[in-house]
Design a protein around this motif. Sequence first.
Motif, mmCIF file in Angstrom:
data_model
loop_
_atom_site.group_PDB
_atom_site.id
_atom_site.type_symbol
_atom_site.label_atom_id
_atom_site.label_comp_id
_atom_site.label_asym_id
_atom_site.label_seq_id
_atom_site.Cartn_x
_atom_site.Cartn_y
_atom_site.Cartn_z
ATOM 1 N N VAL A 48 0.853 -1.182 0.000
ATOM 2 C CA VAL A 48 0.000 0.000 0.000
ATOM 3 C C VAL A 48 0.894 1.238 0.000
ATOM 4 C CG1 VAL A 48 -1.759 1.268 1.293
ATOM 5 C CG2 VAL A 48 -1.809 -1.220 1.239
ATOM 6 N N VAL A 49 0.548 2.215 -0.834
ATOM 7 C CA VAL A 49 1.292 3.472 -0.917
ATOM 8 C C VAL A 49 0.418 4.575 -0.305
ATOM 9 C CG1 VAL A 49 2.395 5.140 -2.455
ATOM 10 C CG2 VAL A 49 2.394 2.693 -3.035
ATOM 11 N N PHE A 50 0.957 5.240 0.718
ATOM 12 C CA PHE A 50 0.244 6.312 1.418
ATOM 13 C C PHE A 50 0.732 7.675 0.937
ATOM 14 C CE2 PHE A 50 0.491 2.960 4.789
ATOM 15 C CZ PHE A 50 -0.864 2.673 4.840
ATOM 16 N N THR A 51 -0.138 8.671 1.089
ATOM 17 C CA THR A 51 0.247 10.056 0.817
ATOM 18 C C THR A 51 -0.562 10.970 1.724
ATOM 19 O OG1 THR A 51 0.609 11.695 -0.918
ATOM 20 C CG2 THR A 51 -1.436 10.467 -1.012
ATOM 21 N N THR A 52 -0.127 12.208 1.824
ATOM 22 C CA THR A 52 -0.886 13.212 2.562
ATOM 23 C C THR A 52 -1.932 13.793 1.627
ATOM 24 O OG1 THR A 52 1.092 13.763 3.825
ATOM 25 C CG2 THR A 52 -0.695 15.354 3.875
ATOM 26 N N ALA A 53 -3.143 13.937 2.138
ATOM 27 C CA ALA A 53 -4.230 14.464 1.300
ATOM 28 C C ALA A 53 -5.130 15.355 2.138
ATOM 29 C CB ALA A 53 -5.030 13.317 0.706
ATOM 30 N N ALA A 54 -5.815 16.269 1.476
ATOM 31 C CA ALA A 54 -6.763 17.142 2.168
ATOM 32 C C ALA A 54 -8.008 16.340 2.531
ATOM 33 C CB ALA A 54 -7.136 18.319 1.279
ATOM 34 N N MET A 55 -8.429 16.450 3.778
ATOM 35 C CA MET A 55 -9.576 15.695 4.270
ATOM 36 C C MET A 55 -10.610 16.630 4.883
ATOM 37 S SD MET A 55 -8.942 12.490 3.887
ATOM 38 C CE MET A 55 -7.533 11.755 3.110
ATOM 39 N N GLY A 56 -11.856 16.277 4.766
ATOM 40 C CA GLY A 56 -12.924 16.964 5.487
ATOM 41 C C GLY A 56 -13.241 18.352 4.962
ATOM 42 N N HIS A 57 -14.088 19.019 5.713
ATOM 43 C CA HIS A 57 -14.604 20.327 5.304
ATOM 44 C C HIS A 57 -13.561 21.437 5.407
ATOM 45 C CE1 HIS A 57 -15.169 19.880 9.623
ATOM 46 N NE2 HIS A 57 -15.104 21.190 9.702
ATOM 47 N N ALA A 58 -12.565 21.309 6.249
ATOM 48 C CA ALA A 58 -11.572 22.367 6.444
ATOM 49 C C ALA A 58 -10.274 22.083 5.684
ATOM 50 C CB ALA A 58 -11.279 22.527 7.928
ATOM 51 N N ALA A 59 -10.298 21.100 4.778
ATOM 52 C CA ALA A 59 -9.110 20.702 4.005
ATOM 53 C C ALA A 59 -7.933 20.394 4.929
ATOM 54 C CB ALA A 59 -8.755 21.750 2.965
ATOM 55 N N THR A 60 -8.228 19.702 6.012
ATOM 56 C CA THR A 60 -7.205 19.290 6.962
ATOM 57 C C THR A 60 -6.351 18.184 6.344
ATOM 58 O OG1 THR A 60 -8.777 19.710 8.731
ATOM 59 C CG2 THR A 60 -6.851 18.413 9.303
#
Length: 135
Positions: A48-60
Amino acid sequence: MTSMFSIFDVSGSAVSAQTQRLNVVASNLANADAAAGPDGKAYKAREVVFTTAAMGHAATPGVAVTAVRENDAPGRRVLEPGSPQADAEGYVTYSNVNPVEEMVNMISASRSYQNNVEVMNTAKSLLLKTLQLGQ
């Protein structure tokens, strides 16, 4: 207060990513002793390859799975001349899964999953105590 809720976005994305990682590890372990099929190709371990991504309503920032890729290491070859799966030289090709490495991945993913669940439980507890203070 918005930053408190973003904890759930970050930890929730990590829990989801670790769940996918655990599923891939389970698939790898299930196929650890699989021999090459009629096409001559053995099961290849997946990662599995992970990355940082914007999540949720506040683009966290959170964790996202960008890919599940195959490990290109060669499969294990075992001399079994009597096997119907043996090649012309008498070798049977098995998957390239390393069970010890997969067990380490499983423990790591399981602990990451548990830690993120604990983070969400702690945040929930803090939010409830904050609400109680306002009463």
